[in-house]
Design a protein around this motif. Structure first.
Motif, PDB file in Angstrom:
ATOM      1  N   ALA A  50       0.830  -1.207   0.000  1.00  0.00           N
ATOM      2  CA  ALA A  50       0.000   0.000   0.000  1.00  0.00           C
ATOM      3  C   ALA A  50       0.863   1.255   0.000  1.00  0.00           C
ATOM      4  CB  ALA A  50      -0.927  -0.015   1.211  1.00  0.00           C
ATOM      5  N   LEU A  51       1.939   1.258   0.795  1.00  0.00           N
ATOM      6  CA  LEU A  51       2.807   2.436   0.861  1.00  0.00           C
ATOM      7  C   LEU A  51       3.516   2.683  -0.471  1.00  0.00           C
ATOM      8  CD1 LEU A  51       4.423   1.951   4.404  1.00  0.00           C
ATOM      9  CD2 LEU A  51       2.669   3.612   3.746  1.00  0.00           C
ATOM     10  N   LEU A  52       3.989   1.616  -1.099  1.00  0.00           N
ATOM     11  CA  LEU A  52       4.703   1.778  -2.364  1.00  0.00           C
ATOM     12  C   LEU A  52       3.762   2.081  -3.519  1.00  0.00           C
ATOM     13  CD1 LEU A  52       7.313  -1.119  -2.006  1.00  0.00           C
ATOM     14  CD2 LEU A  52       7.758   1.340  -1.853  1.00  0.00           C
ATOM     15  N   SER A  53       2.473   1.873  -3.327  1.00  0.00           N
ATOM     16  CA  SER A  53       1.489   2.203  -4.357  1.00  0.00           C
ATOM     17  C   SER A  53       1.114   3.682  -4.339  1.00  0.00           C
ATOM     18  CB  SER A  53       0.230   1.346  -4.183  1.00  0.00           C
ATOM     19  OG  SER A  53       0.521  -0.023  -4.338  1.00  0.00           O
ATOM     20  N   LEU A  54       1.504   4.390  -3.285  1.00  0.00           N
ATOM     21  CA  LEU A  54       1.166   5.808  -3.188  1.00  0.00           C
ATOM     22  C   LEU A  54       1.905   6.608  -4.265  1.00  0.00           C
ATOM     23  CD1 LEU A  54       1.358   6.278   0.692  1.00  0.00           C
ATOM     24  CD2 LEU A  54      -0.708   6.029  -0.696  1.00  0.00           C
ATOM     25  N   PRO A  55       1.274   7.616  -4.826  1.00  0.00           N
ATOM     26  CA  PRO A  55       1.937   8.440  -5.861  1.00  0.00           C
ATOM     27  C   PRO A  55       3.237   9.081  -5.373  1.00  0.00           C
ATOM     28  CG  PRO A  55      -0.429   8.845  -5.865  1.00  0.00           C
ATOM     29  CD  PRO A  55      -0.150   7.990  -4.666  1.00  0.00           C
ATOM     30  N   ILE A  56       3.291   9.467  -4.089  1.00  0.00           N
ATOM     31  CA  ILE A  56       4.492  10.126  -3.583  1.00  0.00           C
ATOM     32  C   ILE A  56       5.679   9.174  -3.486  1.00  0.00           C
ATOM     33  CG2 ILE A  56       3.222  11.877  -2.282  1.00  0.00           C
ATOM     34  CD1 ILE A  56       3.682  10.203   0.227  1.00  0.00           C
ATOM     35  N   ALA A  57       5.441   7.859  -3.585  1.00  0.00           N
ATOM     36  CA  ALA A  57       6.540   6.897  -3.506  1.00  0.00           C
ATOM     37  C   ALA A  57       7.256   6.740  -4.833  1.00  0.00           C
ATOM     38  CB  ALA A  57       6.019   5.542  -3.040  1.00  0.00           C
ATOM     39  N   ASP A  68       3.876  -4.475  -9.654  1.00  0.00           N
ATOM     40  CA  ASP A  68       5.224  -3.990  -9.346  1.00  0.00           C
ATOM     41  C   ASP A  68       5.347  -3.586  -7.881  1.00  0.00           C
ATOM     42  OD1 ASP A  68       6.094  -4.337 -11.972  1.00  0.00           O
ATOM     43  OD2 ASP A  68       5.372  -2.365 -12.573  1.00  0.00           O
ATOM     44  N   ALA A  69       4.301  -2.945  -7.333  1.00  0.00           N
ATOM     45  CA  ALA A  69       4.333  -2.554  -5.919  1.00  0.00           C
ATOM     46  C   ALA A  69       4.362  -3.780  -5.015  1.00  0.00           C
ATOM     47  CB  ALA A  69       3.127  -1.679  -5.593  1.00  0.00           C
ATOM     48  N   LEU A  70       3.539  -4.788  -5.348  1.00  0.00           N
ATOM     49  CA  LEU A  70       3.521  -6.020  -4.550  1.00  0.00           C
ATOM     50  C   LEU A  70       4.856  -6.729  -4.627  1.00  0.00           C
ATOM     51  CD1 LEU A  70       2.040  -8.230  -2.931  1.00  0.00           C
ATOM     52  CD2 LEU A  70       1.332  -9.213  -5.129  1.00  0.00           C
ATOM     53  N   PHE A  71       5.400  -6.852  -5.824  1.00  0.00           N
ATOM     54  CA  PHE A  71       6.678  -7.553  -5.985  1.00  0.00           C
ATOM     55  C   PHE A  71       7.789  -6.842  -5.218  1.00  0.00           C
ATOM     56  CE2 PHE A  71      10.576  -8.884  -7.998  1.00  0.00           C
ATOM     57  CZ  PHE A  71      10.363 -10.228  -8.276  1.00  0.00           C
ATOM     58  N   THR A  72       7.828  -5.514  -5.302  1.00  0.00           N
ATOM     59  CA  THR A  72       8.852  -4.765  -4.579  1.00  0.00           C
ATOM     60  C   THR A  72       8.675  -4.904  -3.076  1.00  0.00           C
ATOM     61  OG1 THR A  72       8.928  -3.153  -6.396  1.00  0.00           O
ATOM     62  CG2 THR A  72       9.924  -2.500  -4.317  1.00  0.00           C
ATOM     63  N   GLY A  81      15.944  -8.617  -3.100  1.00  0.00           N
ATOM     64  CA  GLY A  81      16.751  -7.786  -3.981  1.00  0.00           C
ATOM     65  C   GLY A  81      16.363  -7.854  -5.436  1.00  0.00           C
ATOM     66  N   LEU A  82      15.475  -8.775  -5.810  1.00  0.00           N
ATOM     67  CA  LEU A  82      14.975  -8.783  -7.182  1.00  0.00           C
ATOM     68  C   LEU A  82      13.993  -7.639  -7.368  1.00  0.00           C
ATOM     69  CD1 LEU A  82      14.331 -12.590  -7.843  1.00  0.00           C
ATOM     70  CD2 LEU A  82      16.117 -11.155  -8.860  1.00  0.00           C
ATOM     71  N   SER A  83      13.888  -7.137  -8.591  1.00  0.00           N
ATOM     72  CA  SER A  83      12.971  -6.033  -8.838  1.00  0.00           C
ATOM     73  C   SER A  83      12.452  -6.097 -10.262  1.00  0.00           C
ATOM     74  CB  SER A  83      13.651  -4.679  -8.594  1.00  0.00           C
ATOM     75  OG  SER A  83      14.747  -4.518  -9.472  1.00  0.00           O
ATOM     76  N   THR A  84      11.246  -5.607 -10.451  1.00  0.00           N
ATOM     77  CA  THR A  84      10.644  -5.511 -11.783  1.00  0.00           C
ATOM     78  C   THR A  84      10.717  -4.090 -12.322  1.00  0.00           C
ATOM     79  OG1 THR A  84       8.481  -5.189 -10.742  1.00  0.00           O
ATOM     80  CG2 THR A  84       9.088  -7.439 -11.354  1.00  0.00           C
ATOM     81  N   VAL A  85      11.233  -3.169 -11.521  1.00  0.00           N
ATOM     82  CA  VAL A  85      11.438  -1.780 -11.946  1.00  0.00           C
ATOM     83  C   VAL A  85      12.862  -1.386 -11.622  1.00  0.00           C
ATOM     84  CG1 VAL A  85       9.009  -1.157 -11.596  1.00  0.00           C
ATOM     85  CG2 VAL A  85      10.644  -0.861  -9.723  1.00  0.00           C
ATOM     86  N   ASP A  86      13.327  -0.284 -12.198  1.00  0.00           N
ATOM     87  CA  ASP A  86      14.659   0.227 -11.891  1.00  0.00           C
ATOM     88  C   ASP A  86      14.627   0.879 -10.522  1.00  0.00           C
ATOM     89  OD1 ASP A  86      16.985   1.929 -11.686  1.00  0.00           O
ATOM     90  OD2 ASP A  86      17.268   1.631 -13.838  1.00  0.00           O
ATOM     91  N   MET A  87      15.294   0.242  -9.548  1.00  0.00           N
ATOM     92  CA  MET A  87      15.216   0.709  -8.165  1.00  0.00           C
ATOM     93  C   MET A  87      15.843   2.080  -7.985  1.00  0.00           C
ATOM     94  SD  MET A  87      13.544  -1.625  -6.639  1.00  0.00           S
ATOM     95  CE  MET A  87      13.783  -1.104  -4.945  1.00  0.00           C
TER      96      MET A  87
END
Length: 480
Positions: A50-57, A68-72, A81-87
Motif C-alpha cells: 500500500a505504501l509503495l502504491s502511493l503516488p508520492i513513492a 510492481d508494488a507487490l513484488f517490490t 533484492g529482485l525487482s521488476t522496476v529500476d530501483m
C-alpha cells in the motif's frame, strides 16, 4: 464527579473489548508462534504494498502498478533484492526511505520479529514461543521432542539473543556506513548524497538485499576494491546468522567454546566461498563479456566477489546475463545453499548442507551415528535437513516450470532467477524485469516461501504435534 453512569458503562465496555482482543493476540503468540510469524510477514507485505502504491513513492508522481508494488514489497520485506522496476530511478526519495525501513524490518527474520512482537503483547515469552525462538537459532529449529542443552542458544538466553539481533543490526550497519562514506566521496558522490547512500548501502549489504540507490548500481565502483570489500564484509556478517554473531560476541577467539552450529556455519561458509571463486575463475576467465577483458587481479577479485554475492548478497558488478551457462549453474547451486540459519540470507542454509554431508560421510565410514567436533548430531536434525532440501527443490521446480510455461524463456535463465528469488539473493539474468504479471505473482510467492522458510511454513500449517504410542512392523524397501 464520576460522570454519567451510561458513559462509565460505555468506557468499561470499550476496555473489555480491548482486553479481549489483547488476550486473543497473546494466546496466538504463545499457542502458535510460527503461524503468528507468517501472519506478521503477510501483514507487513500488505502494508508496504500500500505504501509503495502511493503516488508520492514514485519519482514520476504516479501510482505504481499493483504487480510492481507487490513484488517490490515482497522483495523488500523478504530482503531478496529482485525487482521488476529500476530501483534507482523509479522510486522517489520517500519511496527509497520506505524500502530502507522495510529491508531492516524484514532482516530481523520471521521468528525473531514474531518473538519480539509476542514479547510486547504478552509482556513475556511463553514456553512454546521460547522453544520456537531458540529453535530458529540452530539447525534443529522446529524439531520434535525436548530442547536439549546442546542448543546454540538456551531458553534462558532467548531475551539476550533478541537484544543481540537488534543491537548487532544497528551497530554493524552504523560501522559499515562510516566505512563506506569516504569511499563514496572519493567516488564522486557529493557529501549530502553520501550521507544517505552510505547507510543505504550498509543496510543493503548487511541484510543481503542488494538494492542500490543509483541507476548505475555498482558500476561506478567496479575498480574501487576498498568499497567492494566493505560490501563483501557486510554481506558476510549478515549471512553467518545472528546465533553465530551471538556466539562470537560471547566467546570471541575461544574456539573450543563455540557451539557446533557456529563451527559448521563458519567452516562451510569459508569452504563454499573459496570453492565458488575457484569455479567462477576457471569457467569465466576466457569469457570476453565477463572476465576475458580484465587483468589477472581483477579476474581473481571479481571471482571472489561473485562467489560472495551468489551466496545471498545480490550485488553485481558484471552482468549475470553475460555469464556462461555453466557458470550460471554454479551460481544456482551456491544460491540454493544460501547462508547461515537465522540470518538475513536465504537458501536451504549451510548447516543443512553440512549435516547432510556429515551423514553421507558417516554412512560411507559405517559409523552408527553422525558426529562432528566431539558431538553427536541426532537423527531428527538429519530428517529436518532432508525435508528442507526436498521442499526447497520442490518449490524451485514448480516455480521454474510455471514461469517457463508462462514466458517461454530459456529454462536455464528461468532457473537462475527462480533460485535467486527462493534463496532471497537478488541476482538476475535480466529476466525478472521482463516478467508478465502472472509470472510476477509466481515469483513473489516463491520469494515469500523462500524467506519464511520451509520448516517454519510447515510448522505454521500444522495444527499440532501428534505422538504415536505404538510402533509398526519393520520392512526394508530396496533403495539405490
Amino acid at each position: 464527579m464520576t460522570g454519567d453512569p451510561a458513559s462509565r458503562r460505555e468506557r468499561l465496555s470499550v476496555r473489555r473489548r480491548w482486553a479481549e482482543l489483547f488476550d486473543r493476540l497473546r494466546d496466538l503468540t504463545t499457542a502458535s508462534p510460527a503461524r503468528f510469524a507468517v501472519s506478521v510477514f503477510v501483514i507487513l507485505i500488505m502494508l508496504f504494498t500500500a505504501l509503495l502504491s502511493l503516488p508520492i513513492a514514485a519519482a514520476d508522481g504516479r501510482r505504481t502498478a499493483f504487480a510492481d508494488a507487490l513484488f517490490t514489497a515482497v522483495s523488500t520485506i523478504c530482503v531478496t533484492g529482485l525487482s521488476t522496476v529500476d530501483m534507482g530511478s523509479h522510486w522517489s526519495p520517500i519511496g527509497q526511505v520506505i524500502i530502507y525501513i522495510g529491508v531492516n524490518v524484514g532482516a530481523l527474520g520471521v521468528l525473531t520479529l514474531a518473538s519480539i512482537l509476542g514479547l510486547v503483547i504478552s509482556r513475556r515469552l511463553g514456553l512454546r514461543a521460547k522453544l520456537i525462538a531458540a529453535g530458529d537459532s540452530n539447525p534443529m529449529r522446529a524439531h520434535g521432542g525436548p530442547v536439549n542443552e546442546g542448543q546454540t542458544v538456551r531458553l534462558g538466553e532467548v531475551g539476550s539473543l533478541l537484544a543481540t539481533v537488534a543491537l548487532s543490526t544497528l551497530i554493524i550497519e552504523a560501522v559499515l556506513a562510516v566505512l563506506l562514506y569516504p569511499a563514496l566521496l572519493l567516488g564522486g558522490v557529493d557529501p549530502l548524497s553520501a550521507l544517505w547512500e552510505a547507510p543505504y548501502y550498509a543496510a543493503m549489504s548487511f541484510t543481503n538485499t542488494g538494492f542500490t540507490p543509483n541507476p548505475e548500481g555498482l558500476a561506478p565502483f567496479a575498480h574501487d576494491y576498498y568499497f567492494l570489500m566493505v560490501i563483501m564484509a557486510g554481506v558476510f556478517l549478515g549471512s553467518i546468522g545472528f546465533p553465530v554473531i551471538y556466539t562470537l560476541a560471547r566467546h570471541r577467539w575461544h574456539v573450543r567454546r563455540w557451539s557446533l552450529h557456529a563451527k559448521l556455519t563458519l567452516i562451510t561458509t569459508v569452504i563454499l566461498f573459496f570453492a565458488g571463486a575457484a569455479m567462477f575463475l576457471l569457467l569465466e576467465h576466457s569469457n570476453p563479456r565477463t572476465y576475458g577483458s580484465m587483468d589477472a587481479w581483477d579476474t581473481v577479485f571479481q571471482s571472489f566477489f561473485v562467489s560472495a554475492m551468489t551466496r545471498s548478497g545480490g550485488f553485481s558488478v558484471v552482468d549475470m546475463g553475460d555469464f556462461y551457462g555453466s557458470s550460471l549453474v554454479v551460481g544456482s547451486m551456491l544460491m540454493f545453499i544460501g547462508g547461515g540459519s537465522a540470518s538475513t540470507a536465504g537458501g536451504i542454509k549451510v548447516t543443512t548442507l553440512a549435516v547432510l554431508a556429515l551423514a553421507v560421510f558417516s554412512e560411507a565410514k559405517g559409523r552408527p551415528s553422525v558426529q562432528a567436533f566431539g558431538r553427536r548430531i541426532p537423527s531428527d536434525v538429519q530428517r529436518v535437513a532432508l525435508s528442507v532440501v526436498a521442499w526447497g527443490a520442490t518449490i524451485v521446480a514448480i516455480s521454474t516450470i510455471t514461469i517457463t510455461q508462462i514466458t517461454g524463456a530459456h529454462v536455464e535463465m528461468v532457473l537462475f532467477d527462480v533460485i535467486s528469488g527462493f534463496a532471497t539473493v537478488g541476482l538476475s539474468t535480466g529476466l525478472t524485469a521482463e516478467l508478465p504479471d502472472p509470472a510476477i505473482y509466481v515469483m513473489a510467492l516463491t520469494m515469500f516461501m523462500g524467506r519464511v522458510g520451509t520448516v517454519t511454513l510447515a510448522a505454521a500449517v500444522a495444527a499440532s504435534n501428534r505422538s504415536q504410542l505404538y510402533s509398526l512392523p519393520v520392512e526394508r524397501p530396496i533403495v539405490g
